[in-house]
Design a protein around this motif. Structure first.
Motif, PDB file in Angstrom:
ATOM      1  N   HIS A 169       0.812  -0.932   0.103  1.00 40.06           N
ATOM      2  CA  HIS A 169       0.112   0.069   0.031  1.00 40.06           C
ATOM      3  C   HIS A 169       1.001   1.156  -0.126  1.00 40.06           C
ATOM      4  CE1 HIS A 169      -3.458  -2.540   0.510  1.00 40.06           C
ATOM      5  NE2 HIS A 169      -3.155  -2.864   2.005  1.00 40.06           N
ATOM      6  N   THR A 170       0.954   1.808  -1.011  1.00 42.64           N
ATOM      7  CA  THR A 170       1.943   2.966  -1.406  1.00 42.64           C
ATOM      8  C   THR A 170       1.850   4.341  -0.538  1.00 42.64           C
ATOM      9  OG1 THR A 170       1.062   3.534  -3.316  1.00 42.64           O
ATOM     10  CG2 THR A 170       2.926   2.139  -3.135  1.00 42.64           C
ATOM     11  N   VAL A 301      -0.899  12.937  -5.399  1.00 41.28           N
ATOM     12  CA  VAL A 301      -1.707  12.903  -4.112  1.00 41.28           C
ATOM     13  C   VAL A 301      -2.991  13.039  -4.343  1.00 41.28           C
ATOM     14  CG1 VAL A 301      -1.953  14.216  -1.867  1.00 41.28           C
ATOM     15  CG2 VAL A 301       0.304  13.256  -2.552  1.00 41.28           C
ATOM     16  N   GLN A 302      -3.592  14.160  -5.343  1.00 39.33           N
ATOM     17  CA  GLN A 302      -4.885  14.367  -5.494  1.00 39.33           C
ATOM     18  C   GLN A 302      -5.538  13.245  -6.197  1.00 39.33           C
ATOM     19  OE1 GLN A 302      -6.732  16.899  -4.610  1.00 39.33           O
ATOM     20  NE2 GLN A 302      -4.652  17.483  -3.450  1.00 39.33           N
ATOM     21  N   TRP A 303      -4.715  12.346  -6.968  1.00 37.74           N
ATOM     22  CA  TRP A 303      -5.089  11.192  -7.816  1.00 37.74           C
ATOM     23  C   TRP A 303      -5.721  10.304  -6.453  1.00 37.74           C
ATOM     24  CZ3 TRP A 303      -4.435   6.102  -7.876  1.00 37.74           C
ATOM     25  CH2 TRP A 303      -4.910   5.346  -8.825  1.00 37.74           C
ATOM     26  N   TYR A 304      -4.744  10.190  -5.528  1.00 40.35           N
ATOM     27  CA  TYR A 304      -5.170   9.204  -4.606  1.00 40.35           C
ATOM     28  C   TYR A 304      -6.243   9.489  -3.705  1.00 40.35           C
ATOM     29  CZ  TYR A 304      -1.222   5.733  -4.826  1.00 40.35           C
ATOM     30  OH  TYR A 304      -0.425   4.721  -5.226  1.00 40.35           O
ATOM     31  N   LEU A 305      -6.417  10.781  -3.373  1.00 43.24           N
ATOM     32  CA  LEU A 305      -7.399  11.303  -2.734  1.00 43.24           C
ATOM     33  C   LEU A 305      -8.792  10.881  -3.176  1.00 43.24           C
ATOM     34  CD1 LEU A 305      -5.862  14.693  -1.146  1.00 43.24           C
ATOM     35  CD2 LEU A 305      -6.273  12.490  -0.009  1.00 43.24           C
ATOM     36  N   ARG A 306      -8.768  10.718  -4.853  1.00 45.20           N
ATOM     37  CA  ARG A 306     -10.135  10.761  -5.441  1.00 45.20           C
ATOM     38  C   ARG A 306     -10.213   9.345  -5.471  1.00 45.20           C
ATOM     39  NH1 ARG A 306      -7.613  14.347  -8.952  1.00 45.20           N
ATOM     40  NH2 ARG A 306      -6.880  12.796 -10.390  1.00 45.20           N
ATOM     41  N   HIS A 307      -9.419   8.305  -4.770  1.00 47.62           N
ATOM     42  CA  HIS A 307      -9.466   6.844  -4.781  1.00 47.62           C
ATOM     43  C   HIS A 307      -9.370   6.545  -3.215  1.00 47.62           C
ATOM     44  CE1 HIS A 307      -8.448   7.599  -9.054  1.00 47.62           C
ATOM     45  NE2 HIS A 307      -9.066   6.457  -9.245  1.00 47.62           N
ATOM     46  N   PRO A 308     -10.321   6.756  -2.675  1.00 47.81           N
ATOM     47  CA  PRO A 308     -10.265   6.746  -1.136  1.00 47.81           C
ATOM     48  C   PRO A 308      -9.982   4.988  -0.832  1.00 47.81           C
ATOM     49  CG  PRO A 308     -12.549   7.161  -1.650  1.00 47.81           C
ATOM     50  CD  PRO A 308     -11.525   7.202  -2.921  1.00 47.81           C
ATOM     51  N   GLU A 309     -10.429   4.177  -1.737  1.00 49.15           N
ATOM     52  CA  GLU A 309      -9.909   2.515  -1.459  1.00 49.15           C
ATOM     53  C   GLU A 309      -8.575   2.612  -1.400  1.00 49.15           C
ATOM     54  OE1 GLU A 309     -10.188   3.222  -5.886  1.00 49.15           O
ATOM     55  OE2 GLU A 309     -11.311   3.876  -4.463  1.00 49.15           O
ATOM     56  N   LEU A 310      -7.738   3.452  -1.925  1.00 53.28           N
ATOM     57  CA  LEU A 310      -6.443   3.232  -1.778  1.00 53.28           C
ATOM     58  C   LEU A 310      -5.726   3.590  -0.642  1.00 53.28           C
ATOM     59  CD1 LEU A 310      -5.734   3.622  -5.737  1.00 53.28           C
ATOM     60  CD2 LEU A 310      -6.098   1.506  -4.506  1.00 53.28           C
ATOM     61  N   LEU A 311      -6.294   4.474   0.066  1.00 52.51           N
ATOM     62  CA  LEU A 311      -5.656   5.254   1.338  1.00 52.51           C
ATOM     63  C   LEU A 311      -5.729   4.272   2.469  1.00 52.51           C
ATOM     64  CD1 LEU A 311      -7.630   8.600   0.933  1.00 52.51           C
ATOM     65  CD2 LEU A 311      -5.879   7.707  -0.363  1.00 52.51           C
ATOM     66  N   LYS A 312      -4.751   3.392   2.344  1.00 52.05           N
ATOM     67  CA  LYS A 312      -4.715   2.133   3.356  1.00 52.05           C
ATOM     68  C   LYS A 312      -3.303   2.136   4.031  1.00 52.05           C
ATOM     69  CE  LYS A 312      -7.869  -0.907   1.047  1.00 52.05           C
ATOM     70  NZ  LYS A 312      -7.852  -2.163   0.137  1.00 52.05           N
ATOM     71  N   GLN A 313      -2.930   1.905   5.146  1.00 51.66           N
ATOM     72  CA  GLN A 313      -1.702   1.634   5.642  1.00 51.66           C
ATOM     73  C   GLN A 313      -1.337   0.022   5.779  1.00 51.66           C
ATOM     74  OE1 GLN A 313       0.950   2.438   6.567  1.00 51.66           O
ATOM     75  NE2 GLN A 313       0.823   3.835   8.359  1.00 51.66           N
TER      76      GLN A 313
END
Length: 339
Positions: A169-170, A301-313
């Motif tokens: 998880h990047t 970073v904005q792309w990731y924020l538009r994909h909340p399913e990827l905001l994982k630790q």
């Protein structure tokens, strides 16, 4: 112009695919169809697996391409397969090598296409070198129309480049910043590095397609912006809205604790490199990398924020960072107490 990409939906190749379509290239993508969200409109899909040589031969039996690019060739056996499949079926075969193949440690931080290809630390790089040697030998022997491209660290919207991060998880490094945890930097973070946005890379690469002057040649394609790992990490934090606290641990310490990182760090990331792009600019004079890392990483970073399913630790990686820091601090404290 009719072009075949083997792969074509990865971080680097997806940007090239989009630009090729925009430039009016008749683009075919041969892949297994697992990343359909990265296939640009207008591309022709040939669903198949390049590792199945006979099925691929049947799939391509009545087709000729002005250029073929294999984005997923990693070992000499893959190059051998492509020689068998594409000899006489293309005017140009482009092999995607790696700038990590250049001499490590470098005798000079200025890297050109004439820098020796020697990397005793990383098998990945040695396989790229061996593949290049096989393809150029075939060019000398039979005229197989190879062009070699050596990218360095190329990123895009779905990338968060760093010297040490979770592969699972990047977003993990940003999550540590959010929690106010220390960010591990192997070494002192001052080694020089080059980040290239995939849209810049694409501008140079598309200029190579179908270019007969490129046959028999190798080209490095990178940005001209030179950064340190400290500044790269701080710019990532800035893009995410955090000021990271960096902790520098010696590379020897990190790789002693995590030996699986030795090849990637010692064989690549901790070495200072500055790439001379004169050769690609001479062939593709319109090429100029224009996207700064500050701008590019903000978009990521904005792309990731538009994909909340990827905001994982990655909890295991996070604990690993904590253990590395604790072990280092305990060692320092023990030494001071023993004086």
């Amino acid at each position: 112009m009719k072009v075949l990409f083997i792969g074509g939906t990865g971080t680097i190749s997806s940007a090239v695919s989009r630009l090729a379509i925009e430039r009016g290239i008749e683009l075919y993508l041969l892949n297994r169809g697992n990343r359909t969200e990265f296939i640009p409109g207008g591309a022709h899909i040939l669903q198949g697996d390049i590792r199945d040589e006979e099925a691929t031969r049947e799939l391509l039996k009545d087709k000729f391409f002005d250029a073929v690019v294999n984005w997923i060739s990693f070992v000499p056996e893959h190059a051998e397969t492509d020689i068998r499949l594409f000899a006489g079926k293309t005017g140009q075969y482009i092999y995607i090598s790696s700038a990590s193949a250049y001499q490590k440690p470098p005798a000079s931080p200025i890297i050109t296409e004439e820098t020796p290809l020697i990397n005793p630390y990383w098998e990945y790089s040695r396989n790229k070198i061996a593949s290049e040697e096989r393809l150029f030998a075939e060019y000398a022997k039979s005229g197989f129309p190879v062009t070699v491209v050596r990218p360095s660290h190329t990123y895009g919207d779905n990338s968060l480049p760093s010297i040490f991060n979770s592969r699972k998880h990047t977003w993990s490094i940003v999550e540590r910043m959010r929690q106010g945890k220390k960010i591990v930097i192997p070494g002192d973070g001052t080694s020089l590095w080059v980040m290239t946005h995939n849209t810049d890379f694409a501008q140079a690469f598309v200029g190579l397609l179908g270019n007969s002057k490129a046959v028999g040649e190798a080209y490095t394609i990178t940005s001209d912006e030179v950064l340190t790992w400290n500044s790269i990490t701080r710019l990532l934090g800035e893009a995410a809205g955090y000021e990271p606290e960096l902790v520098h641990l010696s590379t020897d310490f990190v790789t002693s604790c995590l030996p699986e990182l030795h090849s990637e760090l010692v064989g690549d990331k901790i070495n200072s490199v500055i790439f001379d792009n004169s050769k690609i600019k001479a062939l593709v004079p319109e090429y100029k990398a224009v996207k700064s890392f500050r701008e590019g990483i903000r978009e990521s970073v904005q792309w990731y924020l538009r994909h909340p399913e990827l905001l994982k630790q990655d909890e295991e990686w996070d604990r690993c960072c904590d253990r590395l820091i604790a072990a280092h601090e305990a060692g320092v404290a023990h030494f001071r107490q023993s004086i």
